[in-house]
Scaffold this active site. Structure first.
Site, PDB file in Angstrom:
ATOM      1  N   PRO A  23      -6.744  26.241   8.610  1.00  0.00           N
ATOM      2  CA  PRO A  23      -6.132  27.147   7.635  1.00  0.00           C
ATOM      3  C   PRO A  23      -6.745  28.536   7.742  1.00  0.00           C
ATOM      4  O   PRO A  23      -7.966  28.685   7.702  1.00  0.00           O
ATOM      5  CB  PRO A  23      -6.477  26.498   6.288  1.00  0.00           C
ATOM      6  N   CYS A  25      -5.961  32.488   6.185  1.00  0.00           N
ATOM      7  CA  CYS A  25      -5.136  33.352   5.349  1.00  0.00           C
ATOM      8  C   CYS A  25      -4.501  34.465   6.185  1.00  0.00           C
ATOM      9  O   CYS A  25      -5.165  35.079   7.025  1.00  0.00           O
ATOM     10  CB  CYS A  25      -5.968  33.951   4.227  1.00  0.00           C
ATOM     11  N   ALA A  58      -4.631  28.938   2.845  1.00  0.00           N
ATOM     12  CA  ALA A  58      -4.875  28.526   1.464  1.00  0.00           C
ATOM     13  C   ALA A  58      -3.669  28.918   0.616  1.00  0.00           C
ATOM     14  O   ALA A  58      -3.344  30.100   0.479  1.00  0.00           O
ATOM     15  CB  ALA A  58      -6.139  29.200   0.935  1.00  0.00           C
ATOM     16  N   TYR A 183     -14.595  28.747  -3.377  1.00  0.00           N
ATOM     17  CA  TYR A 183     -13.420  28.795  -4.238  1.00  0.00           C
ATOM     18  C   TYR A 183     -13.583  27.770  -5.356  1.00  0.00           C
ATOM     19  O   TYR A 183     -14.604  27.087  -5.445  1.00  0.00           O
ATOM     20  CB  TYR A 183     -12.153  28.608  -3.411  1.00  0.00           C
ATOM     21  N   ARG A 231     -11.033  19.755   2.459  1.00  0.00           N
ATOM     22  CA  ARG A 231     -12.007  20.634   3.123  1.00  0.00           C
ATOM     23  C   ARG A 231     -13.167  20.874   2.176  1.00  0.00           C
ATOM     24  O   ARG A 231     -12.964  21.269   1.017  1.00  0.00           O
ATOM     25  CB  ARG A 231     -11.372  21.959   3.543  1.00  0.00           C
ATOM     26  N   LEU A 302     -16.101  27.885  15.579  1.00  0.00           N
ATOM     27  CA  LEU A 302     -16.364  28.400  16.923  1.00  0.00           C
ATOM     28  C   LEU A 302     -16.274  27.310  17.983  1.00  0.00           C
ATOM     29  O   LEU A 302     -17.149  27.178  18.842  1.00  0.00           O
ATOM     30  CB  LEU A 302     -17.717  29.117  16.967  1.00  0.00           C
ATOM     31  N   ARG A 325      -9.970  30.970  15.079  1.00  0.00           N
ATOM     32  CA  ARG A 325      -9.878  32.199  15.855  1.00  0.00           C
ATOM     33  C   ARG A 325      -9.301  31.955  17.254  1.00  0.00           C
ATOM     34  O   ARG A 325      -8.545  32.779  17.775  1.00  0.00           O
ATOM     35  CB  ARG A 325     -11.253  32.845  15.961  1.00  0.00           C
TER      36      ARG A 325
END
Length: 355
Positions: A23, A25, A58, A183, A231, A302, A325
């Site tokens: 996920p 954003c 999210a 969060y 998560r 990573l 990424r």
């Protein structure tokens, strides 16, 4: 045979491989939280690229649960209709569409990363008052939250359950609960951010209560066939924060509440934590939770090289890998990895002339 490219069965759903889009954003929804063509292309492109599981960013269960005013949501029937073309495209191209349901807590109502300003968005610019376990902001410059009372906490649980039901209606085949990265659910879990002395704070059991109630409510809302993932931040990377030992206990409790896989990330509750970022730096967290809690896990952080991803799954450190990424840089990473690892790339017919 490549283990990375073997199927993974979660309840009634089978992932074609062990590669997931993490996920991330996109901060590209309108003020009403509806996904746009960007989401169709972004998520659909990763399905075409060969990811077995495609997770949304999210996605807020209530308007005030968005990180920024440009975050997606799933709090109404209009959102169900807007997500359906996305889930249909992802599924049509061989991937399993999944949604990450989230509430940003005291990290809500902030500017998106490329905005010229940082910190809390004022009401005049589309912001709102966030909520949290207490009334202390995350960092100076963020908005001061309202501490949730009993009715507010019950509303959060109900909102997650309602959004999970809408997710199934929208065509999502799996649901992930976001309880990481500072969060709302993580704010209740971590002793760094939860100073309550009622039944929703105090000892570890009290701090875990909200996350577990949400998990049970989501499981009830989606039925027995739909996989539920969660998560978590396995560690706060702070000596007085949430620990790996805490996460092992939580993971076992989540499994008992009907969660099928724990997505192992870390950090987010502290702005000053020292995090040893490097290739695969969170994989040992996934390995320990998987080994000691006896639950399926996902590893993230990573993960770049196909051989690295293959070894993580083959060694039993995780049941799947989540790439963020790297899948932004290369949507077709799964196809390239399949070729490199001796599996058969599932390139769409439209692209085979390039092979």
């Amino acid at each position: 045979m490549s283990v990375l490219f073997t199927p993974l069965a979660l309840r009634a759903v089978t992932l074609p491989n062990r590669i997931a889009l993490a996920p991330m954003c996109q901060y590209t929804a309108g003020p009403d939280g509806l996904p746009t063509d960007w989401h169709l292309v972004h998520l659909g492109g990763r399905a075409v690229g060969g990811a077995g599981l495609v997770l949304t960013e999210a996605t807020a269960v209530v308007p005030e649960g968005r990180i920024s005013p440009q975050d997606t949501g799933l709090w109404s029937g209009a959102h169900v209709d807007a997500w359906r073309p996305v889930t249909a495209f992802v599924a049509a191209h061989g991937a399993v569409p999944a949604v990450q349901l989230a509430h940003a807590g005291f990290k809500a109502s902030t500017y998106r990363p490329w905005a010229p300003r940082r910190g809390g968005v004022p009401d005049a610019e589309g912001g709102w008052t966030p909520v949290g376990p207490g009334s202390t902001p995350f960092v100076p410059g963020y908005r001061v939250p309202t501490a949730l009372d009993e009715a507010g906490i019950a509303g959060v649980v109900e909102a997650f359950a309602a959004a999970a039901g809408r997710a199934v209606d929208a065509g999502f085949a799996a649901v992930e609960i976001h309880a990481a990265h500072g969060y709302l659910l993580h704010e209740f879990l971590s002793p760094l951010t939860n100073q309550r002395r009622d039944g929703w704070g105090g000892d570890r059991a009290g701090r875990m209560r909200l996350t577990l109630e949400v998990a049970r409510a989501v499981r009830a809302a989606v039925g027995e066939d739909v996989p539920v993932l969660t998560r978590i931040s396995v560690t706060d990377w702070e000596p007085d924060g949430w620990t790996v030992e805490d996460s092992v206990v939580l993971a076992g409790e989540l499994a008992g509440a009907g969660v099928d896989l724990v997505d192992c990330s870390s950090g987010g509750a502290s702005s000053t934590a020292t995090i040893p970022v490097g290739p695969g730096y969170q994989v040992p967290l996934s390995a320990r939770v998987r080994r000691e809690a006896g639950v399926a896990t996902g590893a993230v952080g990573l993960i770049v090289e196909p051989e690295q991803a293959e070894e993580i799954v083959a060694a039993g450190d995780a049941d799947l890998v989540l790439l963020g990424r790297e899948l932004l840089r290369d949507p077709y990473w799964p196809h390239r990895a399949a070729a490199k690892l001796g599996a058969t790339p599932a390139w769409p017919a439209q692209y085979t002339r390039a092979l």
